[in-house]
Design a protein around this motif. Structure first.
Motif, mmCIF file in Angstrom:
data_model
loop_
_atom_site.group_PDB
_atom_site.id
_atom_site.type_symbol
_atom_site.label_atom_id
_atom_site.label_comp_id
_atom_site.label_asym_id
_atom_site.label_seq_id
_atom_site.Cartn_x
_atom_site.Cartn_y
_atom_site.Cartn_z
ATOM 1 N N PRO A 167 -6.045 4.318 -24.123
ATOM 2 C CA PRO A 167 -6.801 4.895 -25.244
ATOM 3 C C PRO A 167 -6.985 3.889 -26.386
ATOM 4 C CG PRO A 167 -4.522 5.609 -25.320
ATOM 5 C CD PRO A 167 -4.655 4.789 -24.078
ATOM 6 N N THR A 168 -8.011 4.122 -27.209
ATOM 7 C CA THR A 168 -8.236 3.201 -28.342
ATOM 8 C C THR A 168 -8.536 3.926 -29.655
ATOM 9 O OG1 THR A 168 -10.608 3.053 -27.891
ATOM 10 C CG2 THR A 168 -9.207 1.377 -26.860
ATOM 11 N N VAL A 169 -8.682 5.280 -29.610
ATOM 12 C CA VAL A 169 -9.119 5.999 -30.814
ATOM 13 C C VAL A 169 -8.210 5.720 -32.011
ATOM 14 C CG1 VAL A 169 -7.956 8.133 -30.045
ATOM 15 C CG2 VAL A 169 -9.712 8.278 -31.763
ATOM 16 N N PHE A 170 -6.925 5.660 -31.763
ATOM 17 C CA PHE A 170 -5.929 5.442 -32.809
ATOM 18 C C PHE A 170 -6.116 4.038 -33.422
ATOM 19 C CE2 PHE A 170 -1.417 7.378 -33.277
ATOM 20 C CZ PHE A 170 -1.380 7.049 -34.613
ATOM 21 N N GLU A 171 -6.230 3.052 -32.540
ATOM 22 C CA GLU A 171 -6.404 1.678 -33.014
ATOM 23 C C GLU A 171 -7.725 1.529 -33.769
ATOM 24 O OE1 GLU A 171 -5.331 2.409 -29.982
ATOM 25 O OE2 GLU A 171 -3.750 1.028 -29.351
ATOM 26 N N ASP A 172 -8.775 2.222 -33.273
ATOM 27 C CA ASP A 172 -10.081 2.122 -33.930
ATOM 28 C C ASP A 172 -9.999 2.625 -35.369
ATOM 29 O OD1 ASP A 172 -11.018 1.152 -31.555
ATOM 30 O OD2 ASP A 172 -11.991 3.018 -30.919
ATOM 31 N N LEU A 173 -9.232 3.713 -35.564
ATOM 32 C CA LEU A 173 -9.077 4.232 -36.924
ATOM 33 C C LEU A 173 -8.287 3.245 -37.785
ATOM 34 C CD1 LEU A 173 -9.324 6.446 -39.092
ATOM 35 C CD2 LEU A 173 -7.223 7.436 -38.196
ATOM 36 N N LEU A 174 -7.195 2.723 -37.222
ATOM 37 C CA LEU A 174 -6.374 1.776 -37.989
ATOM 38 C C LEU A 174 -7.198 0.544 -38.384
ATOM 39 C CD1 LEU A 174 -2.929 1.906 -36.112
ATOM 40 C CD2 LEU A 174 -3.528 2.964 -38.286
ATOM 41 N N GLU A 175 -8.078 0.142 -37.484
ATOM 42 C CA GLU A 175 -8.939 -1.008 -37.767
ATOM 43 C C GLU A 175 -9.909 -0.684 -38.910
ATOM 44 O OE1 GLU A 175 -9.559 -3.904 -34.228
ATOM 45 O OE2 GLU A 175 -11.334 -2.623 -34.406
ATOM 46 N N ALA A 176 -10.421 0.564 -38.881
ATOM 47 C CA ALA A 176 -11.374 0.979 -39.921
ATOM 48 C C ALA A 176 -10.748 0.930 -41.312
ATOM 49 C CB ALA A 176 -11.894 2.383 -39.624
ATOM 50 N N ILE A 177 -9.417 1.154 -41.392
ATOM 51 C CA ILE A 177 -8.782 1.121 -42.716
ATOM 52 C C ILE A 177 -8.186 -0.260 -43.014
ATOM 53 C CG2 ILE A 177 -8.404 3.614 -42.822
ATOM 54 C CD1 ILE A 177 -5.460 3.118 -42.094
ATOM 55 N N GLY A 178 -8.517 -1.223 -42.196
ATOM 56 C CA GLY A 178 -8.166 -2.608 -42.497
ATOM 57 C C GLY A 178 -6.938 -3.163 -41.798
ATOM 58 N N CYS A 179 -6.187 -2.291 -41.077
ATOM 59 C CA CYS A 179 -4.977 -2.773 -40.403
ATOM 60 C C CYS A 179 -5.325 -3.688 -39.234
ATOM 61 C CB CYS A 179 -4.179 -1.614 -39.811
ATOM 62 S SG CYS A 179 -3.390 -0.550 -40.987
ATOM 63 N N GLU A 180 -4.293 -4.364 -38.804
ATOM 64 C CA GLU A 180 -4.427 -5.161 -37.587
ATOM 65 C C GLU A 180 -3.641 -4.413 -36.507
ATOM 66 O OE1 GLU A 180 -2.744 -9.431 -36.279
ATOM 67 O OE2 GLU A 180 -3.475 -9.320 -38.342
ATOM 68 N N PRO A 181 -4.333 -3.607 -35.655
ATOM 69 C CA PRO A 181 -3.574 -2.816 -34.672
ATOM 70 C C PRO A 181 -2.895 -3.718 -33.640
ATOM 71 C CG PRO A 181 -5.943 -2.322 -34.554
ATOM 72 C CD PRO A 181 -5.778 -3.418 -35.544
ATOM 73 N N VAL A 182 -1.662 -3.341 -33.306
ATOM 74 C CA VAL A 182 -0.899 -4.110 -32.324
ATOM 75 C C VAL A 182 -0.857 -3.298 -31.033
ATOM 76 C CG1 VAL A 182 1.399 -4.995 -31.775
ATOM 77 C CG2 VAL A 182 0.542 -5.129 -34.111
ATOM 78 N N ASP A 183 -1.364 -3.860 -29.953
ATOM 79 C CA ASP A 183 -1.315 -3.150 -28.681
ATOM 80 C C ASP A 183 0.067 -3.392 -28.065
ATOM 81 O OD1 ASP A 183 -2.357 -1.531 -26.759
ATOM 82 O OD2 ASP A 183 -3.250 -3.152 -25.589
ATOM 83 N N PHE A 184 0.697 -2.321 -27.570
ATOM 84 C CA PHE A 184 2.006 -2.515 -26.934
ATOM 85 C C PHE A 184 2.137 -1.630 -25.708
ATOM 86 C CE2 PHE A 184 4.203 1.284 -28.656
ATOM 87 C CZ PHE A 184 3.353 1.622 -29.696
ATOM 88 N N PRO A 185 2.862 -2.123 -24.694
ATOM 89 C CA PRO A 185 2.861 -1.455 -23.391
ATOM 90 C C PRO A 185 3.349 -0.013 -23.401
ATOM 91 C CG PRO A 185 4.157 -3.497 -23.328
ATOM 92 C CD PRO A 185 3.670 -3.343 -24.719
#
Lengths: 288, 133
Positions: free
Chosen positions: A167-185
């Motif tokens: 999934p990516t919805v969570f990361e997409d939101l974090l990106e929208a607010i300026g964060c650098e999302p970290v993908d982890f297994p």
């Protein structure tokens, strides 16, 4: 835009900041979360055995009440979302079960609601572009681990919010607010859930795996959408720090707390002080 | 091992399949469920082994193991099953067989006060659903 909103038991009590930060974020984005006039607990778990109809009555009652206030209902807690969405599907597709449930709760409901998670409201009704445009304090440089857990995604054919393995919805939101999302297994692995009731060792192991996986990939904060995940991760962190060389504890926050901060909300709605580990020093250190 | 048809299709096995809507014969023992299960390290019998025992009608063997009580219900087993068999559902069915007889797996009065005071409501409600009749 007003959206009927089901808070659920935990957001009205121990996870109050999750509720207040989301309501304020909605206002900042131009809509209103209108709490259902009447609601009850969803049961905190969808009954897995299909013959367990009694377990469907409480969530159906919630849905029937929500239907009186519109054709959509939104919720924030991953478990409430899972239970309401799956119950809605049963009531909609299985006429025989619907009849039995209707007899129990003495209310008519046909499954015609659209059950949305707050993520879906932001993504599909508001749009992440608009969220991005409304950001007043971009969280630039913050490495955030988006932790989905299980209930937001599975079973895929019922939930359908996003891909259940990647999934990516969570990361997409974090990106929208300026964060650098970290993908982890381990972002879709379980935190230990109801094992909190008496099997802390299992919770520590499972939550420990999640945190180690996120922190190992460089996450400075872990972001959740479930009060039980938040509790389990926070509670397991001291043991994790004591037992793992080089492990540095990180704050565990609700996504709406970071969203609210980015939207420039007053800190009283964010409730950072109620988290076991305060995220504010990190925000300060990053100059955001 | 000698298998009896009356054991494979025992009353209890029929009840379990009726409760869960699952067909244990569908499983071809690939082991994906056990591989993905986050709690298999703690289980006396892994999820794929549970299904194998059930295929052989050895329901009592499964009932004796701790597996059903440590399953977290995360549905990883089912989401990765190529045959759409839900080990989680079968384990819930087995728990229900115990709980519906009125036997609690946990007694409410044994829960420590700090937990009851500080845990999110969700933890308590969901724990009650899984452990208390």
């Amino acid at each position: 835009m007003k959206i009927p909103y089901y808070p659920g038991c935990t957001l009205s009590t121990t996870a109050k900041p999750f509720d207040t930060s989301a309501r304020a974020a909605a206002v900042a984005l131009g809509f209103e979360m209108e709490e259902l006039k009447q609601w009850n607990c969803c049961g905190a778990g969808f009954p897995l055995t299909p013959d367990n109809i009694i377990g469907l009555t409480a969530p159906t009652k919630v849905l029937a009440n929500a239907r009186k206030e519109g054709d959509t209902v939104t919720t924030l807690c991953s478990v409430c979302y899972n239970v309401l969405k799956r119950t809605n599907k049963v009531v909609r597709d299985d006429k025989e079960k619907r009849r039995i449930i209707t007899d129990f709760i003495e209310e008519e409901y046909d499954g015609s609601l659209d059950v949305l998670h707050f993520f879906e409201v932001l993504r599909d009704k508001v749009g992440f572009d608009k969220v991005k445009a409304a950001v007043k304090r971009p969280l630039t440089g913050i490495k955030a681990g988006a932790y989905y857990g299980c209930m937001l995604l599975r079973p895929f054919e019922d939930m359908g919010i996003d891909n259940c393995e990647a999934p990516t919805v969570f990361e997409d939101l974090l990106e929208a607010i300026g964060c650098e999302p970290v993908d982890f297994p381990d972002k879709i692995e379980c935190c230990g859930a109801h094992m909190a009731m008496g099997r802390e060792d299992i919770v520590e192991k499972l939550s420990g795996n999640v945190m180690q996986s996120a922190v190992g990939r460089g996450a400075e904060v872990i972001v959740t959408s479930c009060p039980l995940c938040q509790y389990n991760l926070e509670k397991s962190q001291p043991a994790m720090a004591a037992g793992t060389a080089g492990y540095r504890p990180v704050p565990i926050v609700y996504f709406t707390q970071l969203l609210g901060y980015a939207l420039g909300q007053d800190e009283t709605t964010l409730g950072f002080e109620s988290n076991a580990m305060d995220v504010r020093p990190l925000l300060k250190e990053k100059g955001v | 091992m000698k298998l009896e048809k009356k054991e494979i299709k025992s009353e209890a096995m029929q009840q379990l399949e009726r409760m869960t809507g699952e067909e244990v014969r569908d499983c071809y023992q690939c082991g994906n469920c056990s591989g993905g299960c986050p709690v298999s390290f703690e289980m006396e019998i892994a999820p794929s082994q549970v299904i194998r025992f059930l295929q052989l009608g050895k329901l009592e063997e499964v009932m004796r193991a701790n597996t059903m009580w440590v399953c977290v219900g995360c549905l990883q087993c089912y989401s990765r099953c190529p045959k759409s068999v839900s080990a989680a559902k079968l384990l819930e069915g087995l728990r229900q067989m115990v709980l519906r007889k009125g036997e609690n797996h946990k007694e409410i009065e044994d829960l420590p006060f700090p937990f009851l005071k500080n845990a999110p409501q969700q933890a308590i409600v969901s724990g009650f659903r899984k452990f208390v009749s």
